[in-house]
Design a protein around this motif. Structure first.
Motif, PDB file in Angstrom:
ATOM      1  N   SER A   1      -8.125  11.164 -22.168  1.00 54.91           N
ATOM      2  CA  SER A   1      -9.031  10.563 -21.175  1.00 54.91           C
ATOM      3  C   SER A   1      -8.281   9.997 -19.987  1.00 54.91           C
ATOM      4  O   SER A   1      -8.791   9.984 -18.872  1.00 54.91           O
ATOM      5  CB  SER A   1      -9.819   9.398 -21.787  1.00 54.91           C
ATOM      6  N   LEU A   2      -7.090   9.467 -20.218  1.00 53.84           N
ATOM      7  CA  LEU A   2      -6.466   8.662 -19.173  1.00 53.84           C
ATOM      8  C   LEU A   2      -5.452   9.395 -18.292  1.00 53.84           C
ATOM      9  O   LEU A   2      -5.538   9.303 -17.074  1.00 53.84           O
ATOM     10  CB  LEU A   2      -5.891   7.379 -19.796  1.00 53.84           C
ATOM     11  N   PRO A   3      -4.490  10.133 -18.849  1.00 60.24           N
ATOM     12  CA  PRO A   3      -3.531  10.806 -17.960  1.00 60.24           C
ATOM     13  C   PRO A   3      -4.201  11.888 -17.102  1.00 60.24           C
ATOM     14  O   PRO A   3      -5.203  12.469 -17.504  1.00 60.24           O
ATOM     15  CB  PRO A   3      -2.519  11.433 -18.923  1.00 60.24           C
ATOM     16  N   LYS A   4      -3.615  12.167 -15.955  1.00 56.93           N
ATOM     17  CA  LYS A   4      -4.206  13.129 -15.011  1.00 56.93           C
ATOM     18  C   LYS A   4      -4.014  14.584 -15.449  1.00 56.93           C
ATOM     19  O   LYS A   4      -4.744  15.469 -15.047  1.00 56.93           O
ATOM     20  CB  LYS A   4      -3.576  12.946 -13.634  1.00 56.93           C
ATOM     21  N   THR A   5      -2.970  14.810 -16.239  1.00 59.04           N
ATOM     22  CA  THR A   5      -2.684  16.174 -16.673  1.00 59.04           C
ATOM     23  C   THR A   5      -2.668  16.212 -18.192  1.00 59.04           C
ATOM     24  O   THR A   5      -2.119  15.321 -18.832  1.00 59.04           O
ATOM     25  CB  THR A   5      -1.304  16.623 -16.142  1.00 59.04           C
ATOM     26  N   GLN A   6      -3.274  17.250 -18.745  1.00 60.48           N
ATOM     27  CA  GLN A   6      -3.272  17.376 -20.200  1.00 60.48           C
ATOM     28  C   GLN A   6      -2.714  18.736 -20.607  1.00 60.48           C
ATOM     29  O   GLN A   6      -3.047  19.766 -20.027  1.00 60.48           O
ATOM     30  CB  GLN A   6      -4.692  17.231 -20.730  1.00 60.48           C
ATOM     31  N   ILE A   7      -1.852  18.693 -21.625  1.00 64.40           N
ATOM     32  CA  ILE A   7      -1.330  19.938 -22.177  1.00 64.40           C
ATOM     33  C   ILE A   7      -1.672  19.955 -23.664  1.00 64.40           C
ATOM     34  O   ILE A   7      -1.379  19.001 -24.385  1.00 64.40           O
ATOM     35  CB  ILE A   7       0.203  20.031 -22.004  1.00 64.40           C
ATOM     36  N   THR A   8      -2.317  21.024 -24.099  1.00 66.41           N
ATOM     37  CA  THR A   8      -2.649  21.150 -25.511  1.00 66.41           C
ATOM     38  C   THR A   8      -1.883  22.339 -26.072  1.00 66.41           C
ATOM     39  O   THR A   8      -1.853  23.410 -25.467  1.00 66.41           O
ATOM     40  CB  THR A   8      -4.175  21.329 -25.668  1.00 66.41           C
ATOM     41  N   VAL A   9      -1.232  22.100 -27.203  1.00 63.62           N
ATOM     42  CA  VAL A   9      -0.405  23.145 -27.790  1.00 63.62           C
ATOM     43  C   VAL A   9      -1.034  23.546 -29.121  1.00 63.62           C
ATOM     44  O   VAL A   9      -1.330  22.683 -29.947  1.00 63.62           O
ATOM     45  CB  VAL A   9       1.031  22.638 -28.030  1.00 63.62           C
ATOM     46  N   MET A  10      -1.264  24.842 -29.319  1.00 60.25           N
ATOM     47  CA  MET A  10      -1.864  25.264 -30.591  1.00 60.25           C
ATOM     48  C   MET A  10      -1.103  26.428 -31.216  1.00 60.25           C
ATOM     49  O   MET A  10      -0.599  27.304 -30.523  1.00 60.25           O
ATOM     50  CB  MET A  10      -3.335  25.650 -30.399  1.00 60.25           C
ATOM     51  N   GLY A  11      -1.002  26.409 -32.527  1.00 57.00           N
ATOM     52  CA  GLY A  11      -0.539  27.579 -33.249  1.00 57.00           C
ATOM     53  C   GLY A  11      -1.593  28.663 -33.053  1.00 57.00           C
ATOM     54  O   GLY A  11      -2.794  28.376 -33.043  1.00 57.00           O
ATOM     55  N   MET A  12      -1.160  29.898 -32.890  1.00 55.60           N
ATOM     56  CA  MET A  12      -2.089  30.945 -32.445  1.00 55.60           C
ATOM     57  C   MET A  12      -3.222  31.221 -33.426  1.00 55.60           C
ATOM     58  O   MET A  12      -4.231  31.825 -33.062  1.00 55.60           O
ATOM     59  CB  MET A  12      -1.324  32.240 -32.195  1.00 55.60           C
ATOM     60  N   GLU A  13      -3.080  30.769 -34.664  1.00 57.79           N
ATOM     61  CA  GLU A  13      -4.114  31.088 -35.653  1.00 57.79           C
ATOM     62  C   GLU A  13      -5.199  30.019 -35.733  1.00 57.79           C
ATOM     63  O   GLU A  13      -6.186  30.181 -36.445  1.00 57.79           O
ATOM     64  CB  GLU A  13      -3.455  31.278 -37.022  1.00 57.79           C
ATOM     65  N   ARG A  14      -5.030  28.932 -34.991  1.00 55.34           N
ATOM     66  CA  ARG A  14      -5.935  27.810 -35.163  1.00 55.34           C
ATOM     67  C   ARG A  14      -7.203  27.941 -34.333  1.00 55.34           C
ATOM     68  O   ARG A  14      -7.483  27.111 -33.481  1.00 55.34           O
ATOM     69  CB  ARG A  14      -5.206  26.502 -34.794  1.00 55.34           C
ATOM     70  N   LEU A  15      -7.967  28.969 -34.571  1.00 52.86           N
ATOM     71  CA  LEU A  15      -9.213  29.068 -33.828  1.00 52.86           C
ATOM     72  C   LEU A  15     -10.332  29.654 -34.672  1.00 52.86           C
ATOM     73  O   LEU A  15     -10.104  30.177 -35.765  1.00 52.86           O
ATOM     74  CB  LEU A  15      -9.029  29.831 -32.517  1.00 52.86           C
ATOM     75  N   VAL A  16     -11.551  29.507 -34.143  1.00 52.26           N
ATOM     76  CA  VAL A  16     -12.756  29.987 -34.812  1.00 52.26           C
ATOM     77  C   VAL A  16     -13.620  30.678 -33.767  1.00 52.26           C
ATOM     78  O   VAL A  16     -13.431  30.461 -32.572  1.00 52.26           O
ATOM     79  CB  VAL A  16     -13.557  28.815 -35.428  1.00 52.26           C
ATOM     80  N   PRO A  17     -14.576  31.515 -34.203  1.00 51.46           N
ATOM     81  CA  PRO A  17     -15.417  32.194 -33.224  1.00 51.46           C
ATOM     82  C   PRO A  17     -16.291  31.230 -32.412  1.00 51.46           C
ATOM     83  O   PRO A  17     -16.286  31.281 -31.197  1.00 51.46           O
ATOM     84  CB  PRO A  17     -16.277  33.130 -34.081  1.00 51.46           C
ATOM     85  N   THR A  18     -17.049  30.367 -33.089  1.00 52.38           N
ATOM     86  CA  THR A  18     -18.025  29.537 -32.370  1.00 52.38           C
ATOM     87  C   THR A  18     -18.067  28.120 -32.949  1.00 52.38           C
ATOM     88  O   THR A  18     -17.422  27.823 -33.956  1.00 52.38           O
ATOM     89  CB  THR A  18     -19.458  30.117 -32.478  1.00 52.38           C
TER      90      THR A  18
END
Ligand code: SF4
Lengths: 239, 476
Positions: free
Chosen positions: B231-248
């Motif tokens: 919420s607070l910093p102006k820039t955000q970087i999110t790092v994810m392992g490539m398998e960490r996702l779902v369709p919906t």
């Protein structure tokens, strides 16, 4: 304002080759899942039963729950705020407050009792965050409320700052009874429907379940870590 | 911190762990209480097996169509104004992030807990780029203040420390003057960290589950730190392992439900935050700029092979919380940020057998991990598979099972333990089974079976023994 994508094709080709097939760029349809246990949870609960379930769950998540109706709402809200030690208070800018008859309380009564009230105002930029940071109470409205887990769901926008529910020492959520659903399943579906109807999903959707806590020190539960220390849900009977 | 922790050899690490009596008490206590919480939270659903099956089918579907969903995810993140970088290696990820940090002339980064950033040693890169890095998860913060003590558990990183130790660290490093009460310690951290959030240039998070259909991603915490980081910093970087996702969103909620119940026995944690792109026009809080870094770092080598199912993992730590070996030796013994059964399977795959070939032996193959895994990863079978591969490659096991069991202090004393030993590798055991007796067994059984016969492995036996042990019993 579109973003950028770097290094995608090499990366995805590697995946396809590991999977032993050519690159898959289209043609995957919504899978037919064999199992759907989530639909069965509380599927036949009536609105009143859902309130009861929510109430019981609140005991487990260190959250107070008060049930009121539209008429008594100002009085109830005032009491809860007083219990938390009064102002400063920060709220969203939201028409529903006045629709529910809270305007006299928020705009006249509280200020006249020297309770500072700050209403989110995006034109004031970073001042909003300073106000939220020094506030004792943050007040927002739940868009969907999950009975099973005791969760309120908030959508951010320019008048509904994300930090209103995080920076103040205590937190109050107004929960219209009509927003209560069995569990997160219904909320997820609604989000998806919104997306399909062409509406943008809010840049931040918060599922908040009670005050912040941590068990990082010897697994001792400490309530109130980075977010609020106390939380109350005020259920408004609007059905 | 890289994936590897410490420089000691396997045996020294294990010895160190076993001799740390506070740590062992803490781990045992944690396993008991987290185990009970998990069990209550999963049993109350009434049909947990069906939930697990659903979790498994979702994860398998995503892995089978991973390139499709990652493409969809990246398109949708970009549509919402986010920048996506696909990093095949840790170096590529670090270079990209360093580039963002330099461009922003950032001096301070606040971070929410993330295993993948540990795995790629991001903090080191950031510090080299002249940035101070502040971990905001309470457990991670404690470790950071204590000269970067390594984490010993993937959900409760400072599990090996007691409150007196934490008080001493705070006193020495932060000028803390109060008692060892957890509330006071936590409050102090809150006050220190508030200022950090408000003055940080960049916020960095991991990702529990990204959502391909909308380009969103979710963060699951109890403390609320991830919310302030985003919420607070102006820039955000999110790092994810490539398998960490779902369709919906619909699959996301199922996996979140599996995760929170399995990890901490909660129906949902206090904060589940679903973020899509940077802030919208006129929003006051939330980042102005959003970067998503998707990391391979060895995962694509696992994909399509016999260990693919390990990529189903949702990092809940349920397997760690039931593992008798982890209980005995503690997280640091694994020499990897990924400890317990998941660590013993994953670390050799990501870090190589040279570094981690003992880990697949850090198991009794009792199968308790497999039974609790919310996405049905056959962990003990994968451990067994590792052993087969290692023996094939090296011609011999790197360390005999007997020694390992002894090192864990498990095989040392009682004949009862050898009954437990009979649960080792039913598959490896079969050739030695005559009816329901074993004549000549491998590993730790060998010495024993030379002088007497044994009852054949019995899946329930270990659990009985374990339960009995909990009650203070001496014999099974
Ligand atoms: S392997 Fe299974 S039980 Fe272990 S952390 Fe991963 S999902 Fe949880």
């Amino acid at each position: 304002m579109t973003g950028t994508i770097h290094n995608r094709e090499t990366f995805l080709s590697q995946i396809a080759s590991s999977l032993g097939r050519s690159r898959l760029s289209s043609g995957v349809t919504d899978p037919e899942w064999k199992h759907r246990p989530q639909d069965q949870v509380l599927q036949d609960a009536t609105p009143d039963e859902l309130v009861d379930i929510l109430k019981t769950q609140c005991l487990k998540i260190h959250t107070s729950l008060v049930i009121t109706d539209a008429k008594k709402l100002p009085e109830t809200l005032h009491e809860v705020v007083a219990n938390y030690g009064g102002g400063p208070i920060v709220t969203w800018k939201d028409e529903r407050f006045s629709k529910w008859g809270l305007e006299p309380l928020m705009k006249k009564e509280w200020p006249s009792q020297k309770l500072e009230v700050y209403e989110w105002d995006h034109t004031k930029g970073a001042e909003n965050i300073r106000q939220a940071e020094k506030a004792n109470v943050g007040i927002t409205i739940s868009e969907m409320t999950l009975a099973e887990s005791g969760t309120v769901v908030l959508f951010s926008d320019k008048d509904k700052g994300r930090t209103v529910s995080f920076l103040p020492a205590t937190y109050i959520a107004l929960v219209p009874k009509s927003t209560i659903v069995p569990r997160i399943t219904q909320a997820a579906r609604k989000l998806r429907e919104l997306h399909h109807s062409g509406k943008q999903v809010a840049s931040c959707v918060n599922f908040i379940t009670g005050p912040s806590n941590s068990a990082d020190i010897e697994l001792n539960l400490v309530v109130g870590v980075h977010g609020p220390v106390k939380a109350t849900y005020i259920v408004i009977d609007d059905l | 911190m890289a994936m590897k922790i410490g420089t000691d050899h396997f045996k020294e690490r294990v010895e160190h762990g076993i001799n740390d009596s506070f740590m062992r008490g803490a781990v045992a206590g944690a396993q008991n209480s987290m185990g009970v919480r998990r069990q209550t939270a999963t049993e109350e659903l009434g049909n947990w097996e069906e939930w697990r099956s659903h979790g498994e089918e979702i994860r398998q579907h995503v892995l089978a169509n991973l390139d499709y969903y990652l493409e969809q995810l990246s398109e949708n993140v970009a549509k919402r104004g986010g920048h996506v970088f696909f990093a095949q290696t840790a170096e590529q990820a670090n270079d990209y992030i360093k580039g963002v940090v330099t461009k922003k002339n950032a001096k301070k980064v606040v971070k929410a807990k993330s295993m993948v950033t540990e795995e790629i040693s991001l903090n080191k890169t950031l510090e080299e780029a002249g940035c101070s890095v502040v971990e905001t998860d309470l457990g991670e913060y404690i470790l950071q203040v204590d000269d970067h003590d390594p984490p010993s558990h993937i959900v409760v990183p400072a599990l090996h420390k007691n409150k007196e130790q934490i008080r001493d660290v705070f006193t020495k490093k932060l000028g803390y003057q109060k008692t060892e009460k957890p509330e006071e310690l936590a409050w102090h951290a809150r006050e220190m960290l508030r200022q950090e959030y408000l003055t940080a240039d960049i916020g960095i998070t991991g990702c529990n589950f990204a959502v391909a259909e909308t380009g969103s991603f979710s963060l699951v915490t109890n403390e609320g730190n991830a919310d302030l980081v985003t919420s607070l910093p102006k820039t955000q970087i999110t790092v994810m392992g490539m398998e960490r996702l779902v369709p919906t969103f619909e699959e996301m909620e199922v996996l979140v439900s599996l995760l929170t119940r399995s990890a901490v026995g909660q129906k949902l944690t206090s904060y589940i935050t679903v973020l899509t792109g940077p802030r919208e026009e006129h929003d006051v809080d939330g980042p102005e700029e959003f970067h998503l870094v998707i990391v391979d770092n060895g995962r694509s080598k696992i994909l399509g092979g016999e260990f693919q199912s390990v990529l189903q993992c949702i990092r809940c730590a349920a397997c760690i919380n039931v593992c008798p070996v982890y209980r005995h030796v503690g997280g640091h013994s694994y020499g990897s940020i990924y400890s317990g059964p998941i660590g013993a399977v994953l670390s050799p795959l990501l870090g190589g057998y040279d570094e981690y070939k003992e880990l697949p032996y850090a198991s009794t193959l009792c199968g308790a991990c497999t039974d609790v895994c919310p996405v049905k990863i056959p962990l003990h079978q994968l451990l067994h598979k590792h052993r087969q591969v290692i023996v094939e490659q090296e011609g011999k096991a790197p360390i005999s099972e007997k020694l390992v069991m002894k090192a864990y202090g498990l095989g040392a004393a009682s004949p009862m333990l050898y009954k437990l030993g009979t649960k080792i590798a039913p598959a490896a055991m079969n050739p030695f089974t005559v009816g329901d007796r074993i004549s000549k067994g491998p590993g730790p059984l060998k010495a024993w079976t030379e002088i007497r016969e044994f009852p054949a492995p019995n899946k329930e036996r270990f659990r009985d023994w374990f339960k009995n042990r909990e009650k203070g019993g001496k014999e099974s």
